[in-house]
Write a protein that holds these residues in place. Structure first.
Motif, PDB file in Angstrom:
ATOM      1  N   GLU A   1       0.820  -1.205   0.000  1.00  0.00           N
ATOM      2  CA  GLU A   1       0.000   0.000   0.000  1.00  0.00           C
ATOM      3  C   GLU A   1       0.857   1.258   0.000  1.00  0.00           C
ATOM      4  N   LEU A   2       2.021   1.143  -0.602  1.00  0.00           N
ATOM      5  CA  LEU A   2       2.941   2.274  -0.696  1.00  0.00           C
ATOM      6  C   LEU A   2       3.141   2.574  -2.174  1.00  0.00           C
ATOM      7  N   ASN A   3       2.759   3.778  -2.584  1.00  0.00           N
ATOM      8  CA  ASN A   3       2.849   4.163  -3.982  1.00  0.00           C
ATOM      9  C   ASN A   3       3.280   5.627  -4.056  1.00  0.00           C
ATOM     10  N   PRO A   4       4.483   5.886  -4.558  1.00  0.00           N
ATOM     11  CA  PRO A   4       5.004   7.260  -4.600  1.00  0.00           C
ATOM     12  C   PRO A   4       4.163   8.235  -5.409  1.00  0.00           C
ATOM     13  N   GLU A   5       3.384   7.738  -6.349  1.00  0.00           N
ATOM     14  CA  GLU A   5       2.627   8.623  -7.226  1.00  0.00           C
ATOM     15  C   GLU A   5       1.203   8.884  -6.748  1.00  0.00           C
ATOM     16  N   CYS A   6       0.828   8.328  -5.611  1.00  0.00           N
ATOM     17  CA  CYS A   6      -0.513   8.515  -5.070  1.00  0.00           C
ATOM     18  C   CYS A   6      -0.416   9.308  -3.765  1.00  0.00           C
ATOM     19  N   CYS A   7      -1.111  10.426  -3.688  1.00  0.00           N
ATOM     20  CA  CYS A   7      -1.023  11.288  -2.500  1.00  0.00           C
ATOM     21  C   CYS A   7      -1.544  10.626  -1.227  1.00  0.00           C
ATOM     22  N   LYS A   8      -2.346   9.585  -1.360  1.00  0.00           N
ATOM     23  CA  LYS A   8      -2.854   8.886  -0.191  1.00  0.00           C
ATOM     24  C   LYS A   8      -1.969   7.704   0.202  1.00  0.00           C
ATOM     25  N   GLN A   9      -1.150   7.224  -0.726  1.00  0.00           N
ATOM     26  CA  GLN A   9      -0.343   6.037  -0.465  1.00  0.00           C
ATOM     27  C   GLN A   9       1.167   6.295  -0.525  1.00  0.00           C
ATOM     28  N   CYS A  10       1.566   7.540  -0.651  1.00  0.00           N
ATOM     29  CA  CYS A  10       2.991   7.867  -0.627  1.00  0.00           C
ATOM     30  C   CYS A  10       3.450   7.867   0.829  1.00  0.00           C
ATOM     31  N   ALA A  11       4.674   8.267   1.078  1.00  0.00           N
ATOM     32  CA  ALA A  11       5.191   8.288   2.450  1.00  0.00           C
ATOM     33  C   ALA A  11       4.340   9.188   3.347  1.00  0.00           C
ATOM     34  N   VAL A  12       4.117  10.408   2.923  1.00  0.00           N
ATOM     35  CA  VAL A  12       3.350  11.350   3.746  1.00  0.00           C
ATOM     36  C   VAL A  12       1.878  10.934   3.817  1.00  0.00           C
ATOM     37  N   GLY A  13       1.312  10.473   2.724  1.00  0.00           N
ATOM     38  CA  GLY A  13      -0.070  10.012   2.736  1.00  0.00           C
ATOM     39  C   GLY A  13      -0.289   8.915   3.764  1.00  0.00           C
TER      40      GLY A  13
ATOM     41  N   LEU B   1      12.397  15.752  -9.445  1.00  0.00           N
ATOM     42  CA  LEU B   1      11.352  16.599  -8.875  1.00  0.00           C
ATOM     43  C   LEU B   1      11.309  17.957  -9.541  1.00  0.00           C
ATOM     44  N   PRO B   2      10.144  18.595  -9.548  1.00  0.00           N
ATOM     45  CA  PRO B   2       8.880  18.142  -8.969  1.00  0.00           C
ATOM     46  C   PRO B   2       8.284  17.005  -9.796  1.00  0.00           C
ATOM     47  N   LEU B   3       7.348  16.290  -9.193  1.00  0.00           N
ATOM     48  CA  LEU B   3       6.692  15.178  -9.867  1.00  0.00           C
ATOM     49  C   LEU B   3       5.891  15.719 -11.039  1.00  0.00           C
ATOM     50  N   HIS B   4       6.202  15.228 -12.227  1.00  0.00           N
ATOM     51  CA  HIS B   4       5.543  15.680 -13.448  1.00  0.00           C
ATOM     52  C   HIS B   4       5.696  14.567 -14.468  1.00  0.00           C
ATOM     53  N   TYR B   5       4.705  14.391 -15.309  1.00  0.00           N
ATOM     54  CA  TYR B   5       4.750  13.268 -16.241  1.00  0.00           C
ATOM     55  C   TYR B   5       5.934  13.344 -17.213  1.00  0.00           C
ATOM     56  N   LYS B   6       6.490  14.524 -17.441  1.00  0.00           N
ATOM     57  CA  LYS B   6       7.630  14.670 -18.342  1.00  0.00           C
ATOM     58  C   LYS B   6       8.964  14.405 -17.642  1.00  0.00           C
ATOM     59  N   ASN B   7       8.986  14.473 -16.311  1.00  0.00           N
ATOM     60  CA  ASN B   7      10.231  14.265 -15.570  1.00  0.00           C
ATOM     61  C   ASN B   7      10.531  12.784 -15.403  1.00  0.00           C
ATOM     62  N   GLU B   8      11.813  12.494 -15.201  1.00  0.00           N
ATOM     63  CA  GLU B   8      12.251  11.109 -15.062  1.00  0.00           C
ATOM     64  C   GLU B   8      11.662  10.465 -13.821  1.00  0.00           C
ATOM     65  N   LYS B   9      11.317   9.181 -13.989  1.00  0.00           N
ATOM     66  CA  LYS B   9      10.780   8.406 -12.878  1.00  0.00           C
ATOM     67  C   LYS B   9      11.166   6.939 -13.074  1.00  0.00           C
ATOM     68  N   PRO B  10      11.074   6.144 -12.026  1.00  0.00           N
ATOM     69  CA  PRO B  10      11.431   4.731 -12.171  1.00  0.00           C
ATOM     70  C   PRO B  10      10.423   4.005 -13.067  1.00  0.00           C
ATOM     71  N   LYS B  11      10.890   2.944 -13.722  1.00  0.00           N
ATOM     72  CA  LYS B  11      10.004   2.175 -14.609  1.00  0.00           C
ATOM     73  C   LYS B  11       8.887   1.509 -13.827  1.00  0.00           C
ATOM     74  N   ASN B  12       9.222   0.954 -12.654  1.00  0.00           N
ATOM     75  CA  ASN B  12       8.223   0.301 -11.813  1.00  0.00           C
ATOM     76  C   ASN B  12       8.281   0.946 -10.435  1.00  0.00           C
ATOM     77  N   SER B  13       7.464   1.959 -10.234  1.00  0.00           N
ATOM     78  CA  SER B  13       7.541   2.753  -9.008  1.00  0.00           C
ATOM     79  C   SER B  13       7.128   1.999  -7.752  1.00  0.00           C
ATOM     80  N   THR B  14       6.491   0.844  -7.904  1.00  0.00           N
ATOM     81  CA  THR B  14       6.080   0.080  -6.724  1.00  0.00           C
ATOM     82  C   THR B  14       6.957  -1.152  -6.503  1.00  0.00           C
ATOM     83  N   ASP B  15       8.100  -1.198  -7.174  1.00  0.00           N
ATOM     84  CA  ASP B  15       9.067  -2.263  -6.944  1.00  0.00           C
ATOM     85  C   ASP B  15       9.562  -2.186  -5.494  1.00  0.00           C
ATOM     86  N   LYS B  16       9.611  -3.306  -4.813  1.00  0.00           N
ATOM     87  CA  LYS B  16       9.964  -3.332  -3.383  1.00  0.00           C
ATOM     88  C   LYS B  16      11.359  -2.746  -3.124  1.00  0.00           C
TER      89      LYS B  16
END
Length: 152
Positions: free
Chosen positions: A22-34, A92-107
């Motif tokens: 239930e940890l997902n960096p791209e979801c405001c409810k499931q990221c670290a702060v969420g 950062l900042p989080l934006h669809y054009k900025n670089e991100k991991p291929k599988n953001s929910t990889d353990k």
């Protein structure tokens, strides 16, 4: 080791989220702060951009009034989130054009993010990093310096 209530609660929530997928960096409810804020996304209204360290008007009001959310000030929450996102491999900042991991929910990716977040949370409370296992391997006179307690 004695920890603060806010740190203990944050660690429990992050641990649970990690192991329950239930940890997902791209979801405001499931990221670290969420997760620290009980899976709410209300924290996203303190900044205009996900992954920014700049408070917006609402965030500045809360910060000025000394408000805390589950023990953390608005600026601390933004810092926690930026640390998490950077350690997970986001530009950062989080934006669809900025670089991100291929599988953001990889353990492994999530563990890297949590490791840096936990280090920061411990720093905020002026305690030793609970993720630091190096003490386990310290020795004196050919014997372990610290005893590992397996009883639980």
């Amino acid at each position: 080791m004695k920890t603060s209530k806010r740190l203990e609660q944050a660690l429990k929530k992050l641990y649970t989220a990690f192991h329950n997928n239930e940890l997902n960096p791209e979801c405001c409810k499931q990221c670290a702060v969420g997760n620290i804020l009980d899976n709410t996304d209300s924290w996203k209204y303190i900044s205009d951009t996900h992954g920014s360290l700049e408070l917006n008007y609402i965030g500045k009001v809360h910060e000025t009034l000394g408000r805390k959310f589950n023990g953390y000030r608005p600026l601390e929450l933004l810092k926690i989130e930026t640390i998490f996102l950077k350690a997970c491999g986001y530009t950062l900042p989080l934006h669809y054009k900025n670089e991100k991991p291929k599988n953001s929910t990889d353990k492994d990716i999530l563990f890297n993010g949590l490791n840096d977040v936990v280090t920061f949370l411990c720093h905020l409370d002026n305690i030793s990093n609970v993720m630091d296992y190096t003490k386990l391997f310290e020795f004196e006179n050919e014997k372990p310096k610290y005893k590992l307690d397996f009883s639980s």
